[in-house]
Design an enzyme around this catalytic site. Structure first.
Site, mmCIF file in Angstrom:
data_model
loop_
_atom_site.group_PDB
_atom_site.id
_atom_site.type_symbol
_atom_site.label_atom_id
_atom_site.label_comp_id
_atom_site.label_asym_id
_atom_site.label_seq_id
_atom_site.Cartn_x
_atom_site.Cartn_y
_atom_site.Cartn_z
ATOM 1 N N TYR A 55 17.187 -0.946 -10.077
ATOM 2 C CA TYR A 55 16.044 -0.078 -10.462
ATOM 3 C C TYR A 55 16.175 -0.128 -12.038
ATOM 4 C CZ TYR A 55 16.590 2.169 -6.086
ATOM 5 O OH TYR A 55 16.569 2.554 -4.809
ATOM 6 N N ASN A 93 5.751 6.634 -3.664
ATOM 7 C CA ASN A 93 6.082 5.546 -4.818
ATOM 8 C C ASN A 93 7.206 6.318 -5.784
ATOM 9 O OD1 ASN A 93 4.392 3.908 -3.398
ATOM 10 N ND2 ASN A 93 2.533 4.339 -4.506
ATOM 11 N N ASP A 95 6.775 4.854 -9.084
ATOM 12 C CA ASP A 95 6.345 4.558 -10.254
ATOM 13 C C ASP A 95 5.362 5.700 -10.728
ATOM 14 O OD1 ASP A 95 4.026 2.600 -8.056
ATOM 15 O OD2 ASP A 95 3.386 4.275 -9.355
ATOM 16 N N HIS A 110 9.699 10.541 -2.913
ATOM 17 C CA HIS A 110 10.876 9.835 -2.965
ATOM 18 C C HIS A 110 11.600 9.620 -4.310
ATOM 19 C CE1 HIS A 110 9.537 7.551 1.028
ATOM 20 N NE2 HIS A 110 9.718 8.876 1.100
ATOM 21 N N GLY A 177 -2.266 2.863 1.360
ATOM 22 C CA GLY A 177 -1.550 1.753 1.080
ATOM 23 C C GLY A 177 -0.145 2.262 1.425
ATOM 24 N N THR A 178 0.127 2.617 2.870
ATOM 25 C CA THR A 178 1.405 2.766 3.224
ATOM 26 C C THR A 178 1.253 2.302 4.605
ATOM 27 O OG1 THR A 178 2.882 4.478 3.828
ATOM 28 C CG2 THR A 178 0.591 5.283 3.962
ATOM 29 N N ASN A 204 -6.433 1.309 3.805
ATOM 30 C CA ASN A 204 -5.153 0.473 3.865
ATOM 31 C C ASN A 204 -5.700 -1.085 4.057
ATOM 32 O OD1 ASN A 204 -2.457 0.536 3.396
ATOM 33 N ND2 ASN A 204 -2.348 -0.372 5.389
ATOM 34 N N LEU A 205 -4.847 -2.111 3.430
ATOM 35 C CA LEU A 205 -5.331 -3.524 3.551
ATOM 36 C C LEU A 205 -5.391 -3.615 5.049
ATOM 37 C CD1 LEU A 205 -5.751 -5.826 1.785
ATOM 38 C CD2 LEU A 205 -3.423 -6.529 1.975
ATOM 39 N N ALA A 222 -6.981 -1.815 -1.957
ATOM 40 C CA ALA A 222 -7.185 -0.612 -2.555
ATOM 41 C C ALA A 222 -8.117 -0.329 -3.854
ATOM 42 C CB ALA A 222 -5.744 0.193 -2.884
HETATM 43 N N1 APR Z 1 -4.498 -2.318 -1.214
HETATM 44 C C1 APR Z 1 -4.291 -1.641 -0.105
HETATM 45 N N2 APR Z 1 -3.035 -1.525 0.801
HETATM 46 C C2 APR Z 1 -2.402 -2.474 0.483
HETATM 47 C C3 APR Z 1 -2.468 -3.603 -0.321
HETATM 48 C C4 APR Z 1 -3.593 -3.365 -1.352
HETATM 49 N N3 APR Z 1 -3.675 -4.340 -2.243
HETATM 50 N N4 APR Z 1 -1.568 -4.584 -0.305
HETATM 51 C C5 APR Z 1 -0.688 -4.135 0.700
HETATM 52 N N5 APR Z 1 -1.116 -3.093 1.399
HETATM 53 C C6 APR Z 1 -0.604 -2.033 2.369
HETATM 54 C C7 APR Z 1 0.223 -2.888 3.465
HETATM 55 O O1 APR Z 1 -0.858 -3.408 4.386
HETATM 56 C C8 APR Z 1 1.050 -1.985 4.081
HETATM 57 O O2 APR Z 1 0.426 -1.235 5.075
HETATM 58 O O3 APR Z 1 0.228 -1.221 1.771
HETATM 59 C C9 APR Z 1 1.350 -1.107 2.829
HETATM 60 C C10 APR Z 1 2.784 -1.226 2.215
HETATM 61 O O4 APR Z 1 3.840 -0.659 3.287
HETATM 62 P P1 APR Z 1 5.148 -0.817 2.524
HETATM 63 O O5 APR Z 1 5.555 -1.965 2.128
HETATM 64 O O6 APR Z 1 6.032 -0.296 4.079
HETATM 65 O O7 APR Z 1 5.244 0.239 1.552
HETATM 66 P P2 APR Z 1 5.329 2.039 1.986
HETATM 67 O O8 APR Z 1 4.645 2.196 3.275
HETATM 68 O O9 APR Z 1 5.034 2.733 0.609
HETATM 69 O O10 APR Z 1 6.855 2.409 2.378
HETATM 70 C C11 APR Z 1 7.283 3.637 2.359
HETATM 71 O O11 APR Z 1 9.737 2.817 2.631
HETATM 72 O O12 APR Z 1 11.465 1.593 1.760
HETATM 73 C C12 APR Z 1 10.672 2.984 1.684
HETATM 74 O O13 APR Z 1 10.921 4.405 -0.051
HETATM 75 C C13 APR Z 1 10.129 3.284 0.388
HETATM 76 O O14 APR Z 1 8.251 4.559 -0.324
HETATM 77 C C14 APR Z 1 8.818 3.353 0.637
HETATM 78 C C15 APR Z 1 8.652 3.823 1.822
#
Ligand code: APR
Length: 237
Positions: A55, A93, A95, A110, A177-178, A204-205, A222
């Site tokens: 971290y 997130n 951040d 989180h 973005g999740t 999302n992507l 995004a």
């Molecule tokens: N623009 C939009 N979406 C994007 C981009 C982008 N430039 N780049 C990647 N993505 C998308 C990916 O396609 C994916 O669906 O963002 C998503 C990221 O997914 P994860 O890596 O699983 O992240 P997240 O969903 O935030 O994870 C949730 O998991 O590990 C735990 O605590 C951690 O908060 C986190 C939680």
């Protein structure tokens, strides 16, 4: 929509173009380090120095100015500013890019990299710089009891009662973005569908785990699709 309230769920994908890694993409964090080693209470008990340095590295990335809000963060701050109704960002997130972009209503389910917690007196406080075994609690002055104020797997996410209240009142739910892999955030869209009240949109992507449950889906980076969506929404009034 107009006066309706908006809840915006964000994940690591919204910060990707700010230079912060996601978790489950090919170059994601969980392909480089084990969840059980750095994102569980057991991992922290086993090797606190490893967890603290994981971290510390990510906190340094924020504090160095290396990672800055991108147009997607800025568009959400504009939406909060210009929308007639309430706007709340519920982010997975850790951040602070939403805040640095100007968003005021941000709930970090989180936790936050820029905060620490004392395991002795339970105080939560802003923390900058590295945290380690000799770090002293700013509240009870005890050394060696600090941990990042981050919710690890197996721990209870923050602000959930308030978050579900916001979800049950909103007229528009955006998911940005999740990957929809981690609960409870992954369950928000199905919760809303069962209530049948809100318009739900995924930006999302690529399609997330819950993509088929959204009324609308918009795919692309995004920093492109979020400003466009916000501009359209504000133009519709
Ligand atoms: N623009 C939009 N979406 C994007 C981009 C982008 N430039 N780049 C990647 N993505 C998308 C990916 O396609 C994916 O669906 O963002 C998503 C990221 O997914 P994860 O890596 O699983 O992240 P997240 O969903 O935030 O994870 C949730 O998991 O590990 C735990 O605590 C951690 O908060 C986190 C939680």
């Amino acid at each position: 929509m107009g006066q309706g309230s908006i809840v915006i769920l964000t994940g690591a994908g919204i910060s990707k173009e700010s230079g912060l890694d996601t978790f489950r993409d090919a170059d994601g964090i969980w392909n480089k380090v084990g969840i059980e080693d750095v994102a569980t209470p057991e991992g922290f008990r086993r090797n606190p120095a490893l967890v603290q340095s994981f971290y510390n590295d990510r906190r340094r990335q924020l504090e160095s100015g290396e990672a800055l809000p991108n147009p997607a963060h800025l568009a959400l701050a504009r939406l909060e500013e210009e929308w007639d109704g309430d706007v709340a960002v519920v982010t997975q997130n850790i951040d602070d890019l939403h805040e640095r972009a100007g968003s005021k209503r941000v709930l970090h389910m989180h936790g936050e990299l820029r905060k620490g917690r004392c395991q002795s007196c339970n105080a939560v406080f802003t923390w900058s710089g590295d945290m380690g075994a000799d770090s002293i609690c700013p509240s009870c002055r005890k050394a060696g009891a600090l941990r990042p104020h981050i919710v690890w797997f197996g721990e209870i996410p923050l602000d959930m009662p308030q978050i579900f209240e916001l979800l049950d009142q909103c007229g528009l739910f955006l998911s940005i973005g999740t990957s929809g892999n981690v609960y409870p955030a992954a369950g928000f869209v199905s919760h809303l569908r069962s209530k049948g009240l809100a318009r739900t949109v995924e930006l999302n992507l690529e399609p997330s785990q819950g993509a088929t449950m959204f009324h609308e889906t918009i795919y692309g980076p995004a920093s492109q699709v979020v400003p466009e969506f916000v501009a359209d929404l504000l133009n519709q009034g």
